[in-house]
Motif scaffolding. Structure first.
Motif, PDB file in Angstrom:
ATOM      1  N   VAL A  75       0.866  -1.186   0.000  1.00  0.00           N
ATOM      2  CA  VAL A  75       0.000   0.000   0.000  1.00  0.00           C
ATOM      3  C   VAL A  75       0.900   1.232   0.000  1.00  0.00           C
ATOM      4  O   VAL A  75       1.567   1.502   0.992  1.00  0.00           O
ATOM      5  CB  VAL A  75      -0.923   0.014   1.240  1.00  0.00           C
ATOM      6  CG1 VAL A  75      -1.769   1.264   1.261  1.00  0.00           C
ATOM      7  CG2 VAL A  75      -1.785  -1.224   1.283  1.00  0.00           C
ATOM      8  N   PRO A  76       0.947   1.977  -1.102  1.00  0.00           N
ATOM      9  CA  PRO A  76       1.780   3.181  -1.140  1.00  0.00           C
ATOM     10  C   PRO A  76       1.175   4.297  -0.283  1.00  0.00           C
ATOM     11  O   PRO A  76      -0.007   4.590  -0.384  1.00  0.00           O
ATOM     12  CB  PRO A  76       1.796   3.591  -2.610  1.00  0.00           C
ATOM     13  CG  PRO A  76       1.085   2.535  -3.351  1.00  0.00           C
ATOM     14  CD  PRO A  76       0.334   1.702  -2.384  1.00  0.00           C
ATOM     15  N   PHE A 113       8.152  -5.940 -12.556  1.00  0.00           N
ATOM     16  CA  PHE A 113       8.824  -4.805 -11.922  1.00  0.00           C
ATOM     17  C   PHE A 113       8.958  -3.574 -12.832  1.00  0.00           C
ATOM     18  O   PHE A 113       9.803  -2.725 -12.604  1.00  0.00           O
ATOM     19  CB  PHE A 113      10.215  -5.222 -11.416  1.00  0.00           C
ATOM     20  CG  PHE A 113      10.174  -6.409 -10.507  1.00  0.00           C
ATOM     21  CD1 PHE A 113       9.796  -6.269  -9.188  1.00  0.00           C
ATOM     22  CD2 PHE A 113      10.500  -7.669 -10.973  1.00  0.00           C
ATOM     23  CE1 PHE A 113       9.749  -7.363  -8.338  1.00  0.00           C
ATOM     24  CE2 PHE A 113      10.461  -8.771 -10.135  1.00  0.00           C
ATOM     25  CZ  PHE A 113      10.078  -8.610  -8.819  1.00  0.00           C
ATOM     26  N   THR A 114       8.112  -3.449 -13.850  1.00  0.00           N
ATOM     27  CA  THR A 114       8.194  -2.331 -14.780  1.00  0.00           C
ATOM     28  C   THR A 114       6.882  -1.549 -14.767  1.00  0.00           C
ATOM     29  O   THR A 114       5.820  -2.095 -15.059  1.00  0.00           O
ATOM     30  CB  THR A 114       8.474  -2.834 -16.217  1.00  0.00           C
ATOM     31  OG1 THR A 114       9.642  -3.640 -16.208  1.00  0.00           O
ATOM     32  CG2 THR A 114       8.658  -1.673 -17.162  1.00  0.00           C
ATOM     33  N   GLU A 138       8.195   6.568  -4.679  1.00  0.00           N
ATOM     34  CA  GLU A 138       7.889   5.595  -3.623  1.00  0.00           C
ATOM     35  C   GLU A 138       7.617   4.214  -4.215  1.00  0.00           C
ATOM     36  O   GLU A 138       8.127   3.205  -3.716  1.00  0.00           O
ATOM     37  CB  GLU A 138       6.675   6.055  -2.820  1.00  0.00           C
ATOM     38  CG  GLU A 138       6.265   5.059  -1.754  1.00  0.00           C
ATOM     39  CD  GLU A 138       4.940   5.386  -1.098  1.00  0.00           C
ATOM     40  OE1 GLU A 138       4.640   4.735  -0.075  1.00  0.00           O
ATOM     41  OE2 GLU A 138       4.207   6.273  -1.574  1.00  0.00           O
ATOM     42  N   ILE A 139       6.842   4.158  -5.279  1.00  0.00           N
ATOM     43  CA  ILE A 139       6.514   2.868  -5.898  1.00  0.00           C
ATOM     44  C   ILE A 139       7.766   2.227  -6.491  1.00  0.00           C
ATOM     45  O   ILE A 139       7.992   1.027  -6.329  1.00  0.00           O
ATOM     46  CB  ILE A 139       5.406   3.046  -6.951  1.00  0.00           C
ATOM     47  CG1 ILE A 139       4.092   3.383  -6.239  1.00  0.00           C
ATOM     48  CG2 ILE A 139       5.246   1.798  -7.802  1.00  0.00           C
ATOM     49  CD1 ILE A 139       2.970   3.792  -7.153  1.00  0.00           C
ATOM     50  N   GLN A 140       8.616   3.014  -7.136  1.00  0.00           N
ATOM     51  CA  GLN A 140       9.842   2.468  -7.707  1.00  0.00           C
ATOM     52  C   GLN A 140      10.783   1.945  -6.630  1.00  0.00           C
ATOM     53  O   GLN A 140      11.421   0.911  -6.807  1.00  0.00           O
ATOM     54  CB  GLN A 140      10.529   3.514  -8.584  1.00  0.00           C
ATOM     55  CG  GLN A 140       9.798   3.750  -9.882  1.00  0.00           C
ATOM     56  CD  GLN A 140      10.388   4.861 -10.721  1.00  0.00           C
ATOM     57  OE1 GLN A 140      11.046   5.764 -10.216  1.00  0.00           O
ATOM     58  NE2 GLN A 140      10.131   4.807 -12.022  1.00  0.00           N
ATOM     59  N   GLU A 141      10.858   2.641  -5.499  1.00  0.00           N
ATOM     60  CA  GLU A 141      11.690   2.159  -4.390  1.00  0.00           C
ATOM     61  C   GLU A 141      11.165   0.830  -3.853  1.00  0.00           C
ATOM     62  O   GLU A 141      11.941  -0.081  -3.549  1.00  0.00           O
ATOM     63  CB  GLU A 141      11.747   3.205  -3.277  1.00  0.00           C
ATOM     64  CG  GLU A 141      12.583   4.409  -3.622  1.00  0.00           C
ATOM     65  CD  GLU A 141      12.486   5.516  -2.592  1.00  0.00           C
ATOM     66  OE1 GLU A 141      11.686   5.403  -1.623  1.00  0.00           O
ATOM     67  OE2 GLU A 141      13.208   6.527  -2.752  1.00  0.00           O
ATOM     68  N   GLN A 142       9.858   0.710  -3.744  1.00  0.00           N
ATOM     69  CA  GLN A 142       9.264  -0.543  -3.287  1.00  0.00           C
ATOM     70  C   GLN A 142       9.509  -1.660  -4.299  1.00  0.00           C
ATOM     71  O   GLN A 142       9.761  -2.804  -3.924  1.00  0.00           O
ATOM     72  CB  GLN A 142       7.759  -0.376  -3.061  1.00  0.00           C
ATOM     73  CG  GLN A 142       7.410   0.386  -1.815  1.00  0.00           C
ATOM     74  CD  GLN A 142       7.583  -0.439  -0.553  1.00  0.00           C
ATOM     75  OE1 GLN A 142       7.942  -1.607  -0.581  1.00  0.00           O
ATOM     76  NE2 GLN A 142       7.339   0.196   0.565  1.00  0.00           N
ATOM     77  N   LEU A 143       9.439  -1.330  -5.595  1.00  0.00           N
ATOM     78  CA  LEU A 143       9.699  -2.330  -6.621  1.00  0.00           C
ATOM     79  C   LEU A 143      11.134  -2.843  -6.519  1.00  0.00           C
ATOM     80  O   LEU A 143      11.387  -4.050  -6.643  1.00  0.00           O
ATOM     81  CB  LEU A 143       9.446  -1.754  -8.019  1.00  0.00           C
ATOM     82  CG  LEU A 143       7.992  -1.494  -8.390  1.00  0.00           C
ATOM     83  CD1 LEU A 143       7.901  -0.791  -9.729  1.00  0.00           C
ATOM     84  CD2 LEU A 143       7.205  -2.783  -8.406  1.00  0.00           C
ATOM     85  N   ILE A 144      12.082  -1.943  -6.295  1.00  0.00           N
ATOM     86  CA  ILE A 144      13.488  -2.347  -6.136  1.00  0.00           C
ATOM     87  C   ILE A 144      13.642  -3.252  -4.922  1.00  0.00           C
ATOM     88  O   ILE A 144      14.327  -4.280  -4.974  1.00  0.00           O
ATOM     89  CB  ILE A 144      14.396  -1.099  -6.035  1.00  0.00           C
ATOM     90  CG1 ILE A 144      14.424  -0.374  -7.378  1.00  0.00           C
ATOM     91  CG2 ILE A 144      15.806  -1.475  -5.585  1.00  0.00           C
ATOM     92  CD1 ILE A 144      15.048   1.019  -7.324  1.00  0.00           C
TER      93      ILE A 144
END
Length: 154
Positions: A75-76, A113-114, A138-144
């Protein structure tokens, strides 16, 4: 003398029990019952229970990351300003027979992850232009983080 003490002790216990019952029925029961409001001759019935999301519809926007070996969700905070980690997430993720998540209008599905352009447009429609970059970050950091955890086998 002891009969008097026993009488007063029982009287205190009964008064405490009676007070607890009154508190429950007049204060707590109101918040979990059905409230009926009359407005312009129409009856509006609304449930005041906190668990309004029992109809398989999520309360918060959430991201489901679908990858080769399974999936993960989060949940972002940027998309859900009032969200706290110590509360019930109240999200529902359902899957079809092929294992694909069924969209509930509050889910962002990310494949491998894209972030797709469609995902970015949906995020922009939710958050608007001013907090868009923070939400994407935030979403990209969580994806990483999820990709790292998944590759480590966690």
């Amino acid at each position: 003398m002891t009969k008097k003490k026993i009488f007063y002790a029982l009287l205190i216990v009964l008064l405490f029990s009676f007070g607890s019952c009154i508190y429950y029925f007049f204060f707590i029961e109101k918040h979990s019952s059905v409230a009926i409001k009359d407005k312009d001759s129409n009856e509006n019935i609304s449930l005041l229970n906190e668990k309004e999301t029992e109809n398989d519809e999520s309360k918060y926007y959430h991201v489901y990351v679908k990858y080769k070996d399974g999936g993960s969700s989060f949940v972002p905070r940027e998309l859900n300003p009032g969200f706290r980690d110590d509360q019930d997430y109240q999200i529902s993720t359902s899957f079809d027979d092929d294992g694909n998540p069924i969209d509930d209008k509050k889910m962002i599905v990310i494949n491998n992850f894209t972030l797709s352009n469609e995902n970015k447009e949906f995020i922009k429609s939710i958050i608007g232009g001013e907090k868009y970059n923070a939400a994407i970050k935030e979403i990209q950091e969580q994806l990483i983080r999820i990709k790292k955890d998944q590759s480590e086998g966690k």
